[in-house]
Design a protein around this motif. Structure first.
Motif, PDB file in Angstrom:
ATOM      1  N   ASP A 120     -16.635 -17.829 -34.253  1.00  0.00           N
ATOM      2  CA  ASP A 120     -16.577 -16.597 -35.043  1.00  0.00           C
ATOM      3  C   ASP A 120     -17.949 -16.116 -35.514  1.00  0.00           C
ATOM      4  OD1 ASP A 120     -13.844 -16.542 -34.784  1.00  0.00           O
ATOM      5  OD2 ASP A 120     -13.491 -17.622 -36.663  1.00  0.00           O
ATOM      6  N   LYS A 121     -18.930 -16.998 -35.500  1.00  0.00           N
ATOM      7  CA  LYS A 121     -20.275 -16.629 -35.951  1.00  0.00           C
ATOM      8  C   LYS A 121     -21.193 -16.260 -34.792  1.00  0.00           C
ATOM      9  CE  LYS A 121     -19.968 -19.491 -40.043  1.00  0.00           C
ATOM     10  NZ  LYS A 121     -20.541 -20.608 -40.797  1.00  0.00           N
ATOM     11  N   GLY A 122     -20.674 -16.304 -33.564  1.00  0.00           N
ATOM     12  CA  GLY A 122     -21.463 -15.937 -32.397  1.00  0.00           C
ATOM     13  C   GLY A 122     -22.213 -17.103 -31.781  1.00  0.00           C
ATOM     14  N   LYS A 123     -21.870 -18.320 -32.175  1.00  0.00           N
ATOM     15  CA  LYS A 123     -22.555 -19.501 -31.658  1.00  0.00           C
ATOM     16  C   LYS A 123     -21.775 -20.080 -30.482  1.00  0.00           C
ATOM     17  CE  LYS A 123     -24.309 -23.959 -33.120  1.00  0.00           C
ATOM     18  NZ  LYS A 123     -24.310 -24.966 -34.162  1.00  0.00           N
ATOM     19  N   LYS A 124     -22.490 -20.508 -29.447  1.00  0.00           N
ATOM     20  CA  LYS A 124     -21.846 -21.148 -28.296  1.00  0.00           C
ATOM     21  C   LYS A 124     -21.550 -22.600 -28.652  1.00  0.00           C
ATOM     22  CE  LYS A 124     -24.106 -18.386 -24.730  1.00  0.00           C
ATOM     23  NZ  LYS A 124     -24.989 -18.411 -23.545  1.00  0.00           N
ATOM     24  N   ILE A 125     -20.303 -22.991 -28.494  1.00  0.00           N
ATOM     25  CA  ILE A 125     -19.875 -24.361 -28.758  1.00  0.00           C
ATOM     26  C   ILE A 125     -19.537 -24.996 -27.407  1.00  0.00           C
ATOM     27  CG2 ILE A 125     -18.243 -25.846 -29.982  1.00  0.00           C
ATOM     28  CD1 ILE A 125     -19.946 -24.112 -31.860  1.00  0.00           C
ATOM     29  N   TYR A 126     -20.346 -25.969 -26.996  1.00  0.00           N
ATOM     30  CA  TYR A 126     -20.132 -26.621 -25.713  1.00  0.00           C
ATOM     31  C   TYR A 126     -19.015 -27.653 -25.840  1.00  0.00           C
ATOM     32  CZ  TYR A 126     -24.187 -24.158 -24.087  1.00  0.00           C
ATOM     33  OH  TYR A 126     -25.040 -23.165 -23.733  1.00  0.00           O
ATOM     34  N   LEU A 127     -18.207 -27.738 -24.783  1.00  0.00           N
ATOM     35  CA  LEU A 127     -16.997 -28.552 -24.804  1.00  0.00           C
ATOM     36  C   LEU A 127     -17.102 -29.761 -23.897  1.00  0.00           C
ATOM     37  CD1 LEU A 127     -14.485 -25.606 -24.457  1.00  0.00           C
ATOM     38  CD2 LEU A 127     -14.950 -26.901 -26.531  1.00  0.00           C
ATOM     39  N   LYS A 128     -16.404 -30.823 -24.297  1.00  0.00           N
ATOM     40  CA  LYS A 128     -16.224 -31.993 -23.434  1.00  0.00           C
ATOM     41  C   LYS A 128     -14.990 -31.725 -22.573  1.00  0.00           C
ATOM     42  CE  LYS A 128     -17.736 -34.970 -27.187  1.00  0.00           C
ATOM     43  NZ  LYS A 128     -17.288 -35.987 -28.145  1.00  0.00           N
ATOM     44  N   LYS A 129     -14.835 -32.492 -21.506  1.00  0.00           N
ATOM     45  CA  LYS A 129     -13.659 -32.318 -20.649  1.00  0.00           C
ATOM     46  C   LYS A 129     -12.368 -32.519 -21.433  1.00  0.00           C
ATOM     47  CE  LYS A 129     -15.284 -33.411 -16.025  1.00  0.00           C
ATOM     48  NZ  LYS A 129     -15.091 -34.261 -14.845  1.00  0.00           N
ATOM     49  N   SER A 130     -12.383 -33.430 -22.387  1.00  0.00           N
ATOM     50  CA  SER A 130     -11.174 -33.724 -23.135  1.00  0.00           C
ATOM     51  C   SER A 130     -10.770 -32.585 -24.091  1.00  0.00           C
ATOM     52  CB  SER A 130     -11.365 -35.026 -23.947  1.00  0.00           C
ATOM     53  OG  SER A 130     -12.442 -34.866 -24.860  1.00  0.00           O
ATOM     54  N   GLU A 131     -11.704 -31.692 -24.398  1.00  0.00           N
ATOM     55  CA  GLU A 131     -11.420 -30.599 -25.315  1.00  0.00           C
ATOM     56  C   GLU A 131     -10.851 -29.356 -24.622  1.00  0.00           C
ATOM     57  OE1 GLU A 131     -14.646 -31.125 -28.841  1.00  0.00           O
ATOM     58  OE2 GLU A 131     -15.430 -30.452 -26.909  1.00  0.00           O
ATOM     59  N   ILE A 132     -10.917 -29.335 -23.292  1.00  0.00           N
ATOM     60  CA  ILE A 132     -10.425 -28.190 -22.525  1.00  0.00           C
ATOM     61  C   ILE A 132      -8.978 -28.462 -22.121  1.00  0.00           C
ATOM     62  CG2 ILE A 132     -10.754 -26.799 -20.444  1.00  0.00           C
ATOM     63  CD1 ILE A 132     -13.726 -27.652 -20.572  1.00  0.00           C
ATOM     64  N   ARG A 133      -8.122 -27.464 -22.303  1.00  0.00           N
ATOM     65  CA  ARG A 133      -6.716 -27.651 -21.969  1.00  0.00           C
ATOM     66  C   ARG A 133      -6.217 -26.451 -21.156  1.00  0.00           C
ATOM     67  NH1 ARG A 133      -4.259 -26.497 -27.997  1.00  0.00           N
ATOM     68  NH2 ARG A 133      -4.543 -24.258 -27.877  1.00  0.00           N
ATOM     69  N   ASP A 134      -5.058 -26.647 -20.537  1.00  0.00           N
ATOM     70  CA  ASP A 134      -4.442 -25.559 -19.783  1.00  0.00           C
ATOM     71  C   ASP A 134      -3.988 -24.473 -20.748  1.00  0.00           C
ATOM     72  OD1 ASP A 134      -4.795 -26.851 -17.360  1.00  0.00           O
ATOM     73  OD2 ASP A 134      -2.874 -27.881 -17.493  1.00  0.00           O
ATOM     74  N   LYS A 135      -4.023 -23.211 -20.278  1.00  0.00           N
ATOM     75  CA  LYS A 135      -3.581 -22.109 -21.119  1.00  0.00           C
ATOM     76  C   LYS A 135      -2.100 -22.220 -21.407  1.00  0.00           C
ATOM     77  CE  LYS A 135      -6.625 -18.250 -20.892  1.00  0.00           C
ATOM     78  NZ  LYS A 135      -6.856 -16.883 -20.574  1.00  0.00           N
ATOM     79  N   GLN A 136      -1.776 -21.927 -22.652  1.00  0.00           N
ATOM     80  CA  GLN A 136      -0.376 -21.925 -23.058  1.00  0.00           C
ATOM     81  C   GLN A 136       0.049 -20.491 -23.268  1.00  0.00           C
ATOM     82  OE1 GLN A 136      -0.445 -24.283 -26.577  1.00  0.00           O
ATOM     83  NE2 GLN A 136      -0.718 -26.205 -25.485  1.00  0.00           N
TER      84      GLN A 136
END
Length: 106
Positions: free
Chosen positions: A89-105
């Motif tokens: 929400d503040k415009g910062k890029k938050i890099y993700l680990k594989k475990s944090e990515i999920r299929d779209k619901q």
């Protein structure tokens, strides 16, 4: 004798001075509150503007990770070094680990 004649004038001047001081302090408190509210609103607007700008630039520059979303349903982007991230929400890029990515619901 002169002191007795000046006493009502002196008391009147003190009363006027005291009331002016009280009014000024109350007005200053209202001004401080207004400045604080404007500052908070300006900060929120700035953060929203930054977020929209970064999301727009990411959509043009980087690829959208189709069928996937971030931890709270955010759009996930892939940069040129194959790193996955979302924009907060503040415009910062938050890099993700594989475990944090999920299929779209849906």
């Amino acid at each position: 004798m002169k002191t007795m004649k000046k006493l009502p004038t002196l008391l009147f001047a003190m009363a006027v001075g005291l009331s002016a001081t009280l009014i000024a302090s109350e007005t200053q408190a209202q001004v401080d509150t207004a400045i604080k509210k404007v500052g908070q609103t300006g900060k929120k607007v700035g953060q929203k503007t930054a977020s929209v700008a970064v999301k727009g630039a990411s959509a043009v520059k980087d690829k959208v990770y189709k069928g996937k979303e971030g931890p709270d349903g955010q759009t996930v982007y892939i940069d040129k070094m194959d790193r996955k991230y979302y924009v907060d929400d503040k415009g910062k890029k938050i890099y993700l680990k594989k475990s944090e990515i999920r299929d779209k619901q849906d």
